[in-house]
Scaffold this active site. Sequence first.
Site, PDB file in Angstrom:
ATOM      1  N   GLY A   9      44.507  22.815  41.204  1.00 11.98           N
ATOM      2  CA  GLY A   9      43.178  22.221  41.370  1.00 11.98           C
ATOM      3  C   GLY A   9      42.463  22.314  40.038  1.00 11.98           C
ATOM      4  N   SER A  10      41.317  22.986  39.998  1.00  6.82           N
ATOM      5  CA  SER A  10      40.527  23.036  38.764  1.00  6.82           C
ATOM      6  C   SER A  10      41.190  23.916  37.712  1.00  6.82           C
ATOM      7  CB  SER A  10      39.117  23.557  39.085  1.00  6.82           C
ATOM      8  OG  SER A  10      38.522  22.746  40.073  1.00  6.82           O
ATOM      9  N   CYS A  84      55.024  29.163  52.070  1.00  9.68           N
ATOM     10  CA  CYS A  84      55.684  27.849  51.867  1.00  9.68           C
ATOM     11  C   CYS A  84      56.562  27.868  50.620  1.00  9.68           C
ATOM     12  CB  CYS A  84      54.636  26.748  51.713  1.00  9.68           C
ATOM     13  SG  CYS A  84      53.676  26.475  53.189  1.00  9.68           S
ATOM     14  N   ALA A 124      36.642  25.657  34.755  1.00  9.12           N
ATOM     15  CA  ALA A 124      37.160  24.282  34.914  1.00  9.12           C
ATOM     16  C   ALA A 124      36.721  23.731  36.257  1.00  9.12           C
ATOM     17  CB  ALA A 124      38.692  24.295  34.856  1.00  9.12           C
ATOM     18  N   LYS A 180      36.168  42.658  37.892  1.00  9.66           N
ATOM     19  CA  LYS A 180      35.728  41.258  38.086  1.00  9.66           C
ATOM     20  C   LYS A 180      35.318  41.029  39.537  1.00  9.66           C
ATOM     21  CE  LYS A 180      35.890  36.685  36.492  1.00  9.66           C
ATOM     22  NZ  LYS A 180      36.512  35.603  37.281  1.00  9.66           N
ATOM     23  N   TYR A 248      25.872  27.460  38.465  1.00 12.28           N
ATOM     24  CA  TYR A 248      25.772  27.689  39.906  1.00 12.28           C
ATOM     25  C   TYR A 248      27.127  28.270  40.245  1.00 12.28           C
ATOM     26  CZ  TYR A 248      21.531  24.820  40.106  1.00 12.28           C
ATOM     27  OH  TYR A 248      20.266  24.321  39.925  1.00 12.28           O
ATOM     28  N   ASN A 249      27.182  29.510  40.749  1.00 14.51           N
ATOM     29  CA  ASN A 249      28.480  30.167  40.907  1.00 14.51           C
ATOM     30  C   ASN A 249      29.364  29.430  41.913  1.00 14.51           C
ATOM     31  OD1 ASN A 249      28.732  31.600  43.617  1.00 14.51           O
ATOM     32  ND2 ASN A 249      26.704  32.281  42.964  1.00 14.51           N
TER      33      ASN A 249
HETATM   34  N1  LIG Z   1      37.507  26.983  38.608  1.00 14.06           N
HETATM   35  C1  LIG Z   1      37.262  27.953  37.717  1.00 14.06           C
HETATM   36  O1  LIG Z   1      36.605  27.732  36.675  1.00 14.06           O
HETATM   37  C2  LIG Z   1      37.748  29.337  37.957  1.00 14.06           C
HETATM   38  C3  LIG Z   1      38.401  29.677  39.126  1.00 14.06           C
HETATM   39  N2  LIG Z   1      38.854  30.960  39.294  1.00 14.06           N
HETATM   40  C4  LIG Z   1      39.562  31.333  40.521  1.00 14.06           C
HETATM   41  O2  LIG Z   1      40.792  30.617  40.555  1.00 14.06           O
HETATM   42  C5  LIG Z   1      41.140  30.285  41.898  1.00 14.06           C
HETATM   43  C6  LIG Z   1      41.235  28.772  42.032  1.00 14.06           C
HETATM   44  O3  LIG Z   1      39.949  28.264  41.822  1.00 14.06           O
HETATM   45  P1  LIG Z   1      39.725  26.682  41.585  1.00 14.06           P
HETATM   46  O4  LIG Z   1      40.758  26.141  40.689  1.00 14.06           O
HETATM   47  O5  LIG Z   1      38.306  26.507  41.233  1.00 14.06           O
HETATM   48  O6  LIG Z   1      39.975  26.131  43.071  1.00 14.06           O
HETATM   49  P2  LIG Z   1      40.334  24.633  43.491  1.00 14.06           P
HETATM   50  O7  LIG Z   1      39.991  24.539  44.940  1.00 14.06           O
HETATM   51  O8  LIG Z   1      39.747  23.671  42.519  1.00 14.06           O
HETATM   52  O9  LIG Z   1      41.937  24.559  43.284  1.00 14.06           O
HETATM   53  C7  LIG Z   1      42.883  25.039  44.221  1.00 14.06           C
HETATM   54  C8  LIG Z   1      43.694  23.843  44.677  1.00 14.06           C
HETATM   55  O10 LIG Z   1      44.879  24.297  45.343  1.00 14.06           O
HETATM   56  C9  LIG Z   1      45.066  23.464  46.473  1.00 14.06           C
HETATM   57  N3  LIG Z   1      45.969  24.136  47.404  1.00 14.06           N
HETATM   58  C10 LIG Z   1      45.693  25.132  48.265  1.00 14.06           C
HETATM   59  N4  LIG Z   1      46.822  25.500  48.912  1.00 14.06           N
HETATM   60  C11 LIG Z   1      47.831  24.702  48.430  1.00 14.06           C
HETATM   61  C12 LIG Z   1      49.231  24.600  48.690  1.00 14.06           C
HETATM   62  N5  LIG Z   1      49.828  25.390  49.589  1.00 14.06           N
HETATM   63  N6  LIG Z   1      49.943  23.673  48.020  1.00 14.06           N
HETATM   64  C13 LIG Z   1      49.347  22.861  47.129  1.00 14.06           C
HETATM   65  N7  LIG Z   1      48.025  22.906  46.818  1.00 14.06           N
HETATM   66  C14 LIG Z   1      47.289  23.832  47.470  1.00 14.06           C
HETATM   67  C15 LIG Z   1      43.666  23.249  46.991  1.00 14.06           C
HETATM   68  O11 LIG Z   1      43.598  22.188  47.901  1.00 14.06           O
HETATM   69  P3  LIG Z   1      42.579  22.323  49.178  1.00 14.06           P
HETATM   70  O12 LIG Z   1      41.220  22.526  48.633  1.00 14.06           O
HETATM   71  O13 LIG Z   1      42.746  20.986  49.889  1.00 14.06           O
HETATM   72  O14 LIG Z   1      43.069  23.477  49.987  1.00 14.06           O
HETATM   73  C16 LIG Z   1      42.955  22.958  45.671  1.00 14.06           C
HETATM   74  O15 LIG Z   1      43.121  21.603  45.301  1.00 14.06           O
HETATM   75  C17 LIG Z   1      40.019  30.922  42.754  1.00 14.06           C
HETATM   76  O16 LIG Z   1      40.395  32.233  43.132  1.00 14.06           O
HETATM   77  C18 LIG Z   1      38.847  30.976  41.800  1.00 14.06           C
HETATM   78  O17 LIG Z   1      37.889  31.966  42.186  1.00 14.06           O
HETATM   79  C19 LIG Z   1      38.722  31.930  38.337  1.00 14.06           C
HETATM   80  C20 LIG Z   1      38.077  31.633  37.170  1.00 14.06           C
HETATM   81  C21 LIG Z   1      37.514  30.331  36.916  1.00 14.06           C
HETATM   82  C1  LIG Z   2      31.779  34.634  36.617  1.00 16.65           C
HETATM   83  C2  LIG Z   2      31.222  33.751  37.711  1.00 16.65           C
HETATM   84  C3  LIG Z   2      30.229  34.477  38.563  1.00 16.65           C
HETATM   85  C4  LIG Z   2      30.575  32.603  36.985  1.00 16.65           C
HETATM   86  O1  LIG Z   2      29.691  31.902  37.772  1.00 16.65           O
HETATM   87  C5  LIG Z   2      32.373  33.337  38.598  1.00 16.65           C
HETATM   88  O2  LIG Z   2      33.476  33.881  38.452  1.00 16.65           O
HETATM   89  C6  LIG Z   2      32.199  32.370  39.718  1.00 16.65           C
HETATM   90  O3  LIG Z   2      31.290  31.525  39.678  1.00 16.65           O
HETATM   91  O4  LIG Z   2      33.027  32.505  40.674  1.00 16.65           O
END
Ligand SMILES: NC(=O)C1=CN([C@@H]2O[C@H](COP(=O)(O)OP(=O)(O)OC[C@H]3O[C@@H](n4cnc5c(N)ncnc54)[C@H](OP(=O)(O)O)[C@@H]3O)[C@@H](O)[C@H]2O)C=CC1
Ligand SMILES: CC(C)(CO)C(=O)C(=O)O
Length: 300
Positions: A9-10, A84, A124, A180, A248-249
């Site tokens: 995802g992101s 899976c 991201a 964290k 916005y977290n």
């Molecule tokens: N985004 C960021 O900037 C940051 C994120 N994180 C952490 O990283 C993790 C991911 O966050 P983020 O990337 O924002 O989340 P996202 O929801 O953007 O990305 C996760 C993706 O994985 C998909 N997914 C879930 N299960 C499966 C599967 N079995 N097979 C294939 N795809 C799957 C989700 O789809 P669906 O939604 O349809 O389930 C979603 O598209 C979280 O724990 C977050 O807290 C940490 C630091 C920064």
């Molecule tokens: C560090 C912080 C709190 C940044 O917003 C974060 O990890 C989140 O939004 O999940």
Amino acid sequence: MKIYILGAGSIGSLFGALLSRVGEDVILIGREEHVKEINRNGLKIVGIEEFTVYPEALTRMPSEPPDLIILSTKSHSTEYALECARESIGKNTWILSIQNGLGNEEEALRYTKNVLGGITTNGAMIERWGVVKWVGRGITIIGDYPRGISPFTAELIEIFNKAGLKTELSENIEGWKWSKAIVNSAINPIGAIMEVKNVKILENEYLLKLAKEVVKEGCQVATQLGVKFEKHPMELLIETLEQTRENYNSMLQDIRRKKKTEIDFINGKIIEYGRKIGLEVPLNFALWSMVKAKEIPQTK
Ligand SMILES: NC(=O)C1=CN([C@@H]2O[C@H](COP(=O)(O)OP(=O)(O)OC[C@H]3O[C@@H](n4cnc5c(N)ncnc54)[C@H](OP(=O)(O)O)[C@@H]3O)[C@@H](O)[C@H]2O)C=CC1
Ligand SMILES: CC(C)(CO)C(=O)C(=O)O
């Protein structure tokens, strides 16, 4: 190195794009709309840097075991995602969680002993299918979970830094994951309930005092469990709020998008681990309860 991004995802797509750009053999495993767009027009990164890569993207893991699985689903999807992926986890496959929250590495340890923990302060977000905005350049810290550094981990950090992901090694990644998670246990629910940017928590005396009291609860649980902090959560709290003032977290963003939050794997885990050692954490319980009440209706 053959790398599967499980949960592209992101943040997973950002890591996958950067690793693909330097020639690593990356396959993204994500949802259909995102996968189709990537296979049609490539994966485009915008924001901090702008480039397009053309990694293979699938909706299910290939059966051939990779060298590394980067686990980047939200924490509430980890259990199902790994189940899976069971057939794709070979005896030499490593699993690296770059997720927020607690318990993901323990889940991965059910499938292999080769588990790495990671925290990242890169930011991201998916702008639209096939396009991910790199909103904040941060650092990533990785290490063998719960502690130690293996030769594989030392090799991986070279690859990450070559890819432009500033990464450091830690002998005590468990300490970093807890720091964290304790910071997230304060910032995320308070920001989500109050519907404010992180800077409001920093500048409002009542919210900052509450955040510090929530941090104290998490520290009590971690310390009693024998966790040693690399950076004390109270110091990391202020540092994080100052570095992410305009955020916005993610928990507030999930609520606004009517998506399930990670509250169960942040405050929920602190409550669970506390109870196991006879420690009640009332502030965590209050914040957990209010976010559960605000979450998407089907979580009742
Ligand atoms: N985004 C960021 O900037 C940051 C994120 N994180 C952490 O990283 C993790 C991911 O966050 P983020 O990337 O924002 O989340 P996202 O929801 O953007 O990305 C996760 C993706 O994985 C998909 N997914 C879930 N299960 C499966 C599967 N079995 N097979 C294939 N795809 C799957 C989700 O789809 P669906 O939604 O349809 O389930 C979603 O598209 C979280 O724990 C977050 O807290 C940490 C630091 C920064
Ligand atoms: C560090 C912080 C709190 C940044 O917003 C974060 O990890 C989140 O939004 O999940």
